[in-house]
Design a protein around this motif. Structure first.
Motif, PDB file in Angstrom:
ATOM      1  N   ARG A  67       3.350   5.867   4.341  1.00  0.00           N
ATOM      2  CA  ARG A  67       4.280   4.580   5.333  1.00  0.00           C
ATOM      3  C   ARG A  67       3.665   5.471   6.935  1.00  0.00           C
ATOM      4  N   ASP A 107       3.105   0.892   2.989  1.00  0.00           N
ATOM      5  CA  ASP A 107       3.840   0.235   4.535  1.00  0.00           C
ATOM      6  C   ASP A 107       3.166   0.406   5.863  1.00  0.00           C
ATOM      7  N   ALA A 123       3.181  -5.437   5.203  1.00  0.00           N
ATOM      8  CA  ALA A 123       3.371  -4.192   3.788  1.00  0.00           C
ATOM      9  C   ALA A 123       3.362  -5.211   2.812  1.00  0.00           C
TER      10      ALA A 123
END
Length: 218
Positions: A67, A107, A123
Motif C-alpha cells: 500500500r 494498492d 489498485a
C-alpha cells in the motif's frame, strides 16, 4: 511580600501554559513518510510485515499486500484495500508442479497521498507463479515490473509508480493524508491552534513578569 507571593503562581501558570502549547505545536508538525508499506495476510487480517520483500519467502497459497500512502510509522500505516482471498486472486492461475503461487494485492493509494504532479494507478491484484524458493520481491517483479529500489534496498516504486522519490518526509498534522476528513477550508490556511495557544502563553508570561516588576518597585 504579598505581591511577590502572588506573582510566583502567576509566572508558574504562564510557564506551564507555554510548555503545553509548545508541546501541542510540536505534535501538529509531526512528520510522516510517503512510501510503499508491505503486509502479510494472517488469519484473514493484514499485519505489517516483519521483514522486507527482498528477504521474505512466502509459501504457496500466501497472500501479501502493498500500500502506497503517507504514514507516520508502522503502527499507523494504511492497509491495502480490495480483494484479499487467495482463491479469488489465483482462480485463473492453475497450480503447477515445481512452482508456488503467491497472491499479491497492490494498492497505489489515493490522490491525497500521491506525490505532486502524479496520479496513482488503479489498485489491482495479481497471482505470481514462481519458484518454490522465490522471495516476495521476485514474485512482485514477475507481475508488477518495473520495480524501483534505493541504495538501501527500500522499495520505492511498483509498476513505475511513483516516478520519483523514495520514503520522502511529508508534513502531517494529525491523521495521515488518506485518513484525514475533508473540511470546507483548504488545509494549511490560518495559524494552528497550538501556535495561537503558544502566543497566548507567551503574552501571559510577559504580563506576569511586568506585573511582578511593578510590585517590586512599589
Amino acid at each position: 511580600m504579598t505581591g511577590r507571593r502572588t506573582a510566583a503562581p502567576a509566572l508558574a501558570l504562564a510557564l506551564a501554559l507555554l510548555i503545553l502549547a509548545l508541546g501541542g505545536a510540536g505534535q501538529a508538525r509531526a512528520v510522516g513518510y510517503r512510501y510503499w508499506s508491505f503486509w502479510d495476510l494472517t488469519g484473514g487480517k493484514w499485519t505489517y510485515a516483519t521483514q522486507g520483500p527482498s528477504t521474505a519467502r512466502p509459501s504457496d497459497g500466501d497472500v501479501q499486500g502493498f500500500r502506497f500512502a503517507v504514514s507516520e510509522d508502522s503502527q499507523h500505516a494504511v492497509q491495502p484495500r480490495g480483494e484479499r482471498e487467495f482463491a479469488a486472486i489465483c482462480a485463473k492461475t492453475p497450480a503447477r508442479h515445481g512452482k508456488k503461487r503467491v497472491a499479491l494485492v497492490i494498492d497505489p493509494g489515493t490522490a491525497a497521498d500521491a506525490p505532486s504532479g502524479e496520479t496513482p494507478p488503479s489498485a489491482r491484484t495479481a497471482c505470481a507463479q514462481v519458484a518454490p524458493d522465490a522471495s516476495t520481491a521476485e514474485a512482485l517483479a514477475a507481475v508488477a515490473s518495473p520495480l524501483r529500489y534505493d541504495t538501501n534496498a527500500l522499495l520505492c516504486a511498483i509498476t513505475g509508480y511513483p516516478k520519483r522519490g523514495c520514503g520522502d518526509p511529508v508534513a502531517a498534522a494529525g491523521p495521515t493524508a488518506s485518513a484525514r476528513p475533508h473540511t470546507s477550508a483548504p488545509a494549511g490556511h490560518g495559524p494552528s491552534v497550538g501556535l495561537l495557544a503558544g502566543g497566548a502563553a507567551v503574552a501571559a508570561l510577559g504580563a506576569a513578569a511586568v506585573w511582578q516588576a511593578r510590585r517590586r518597585k512599589g
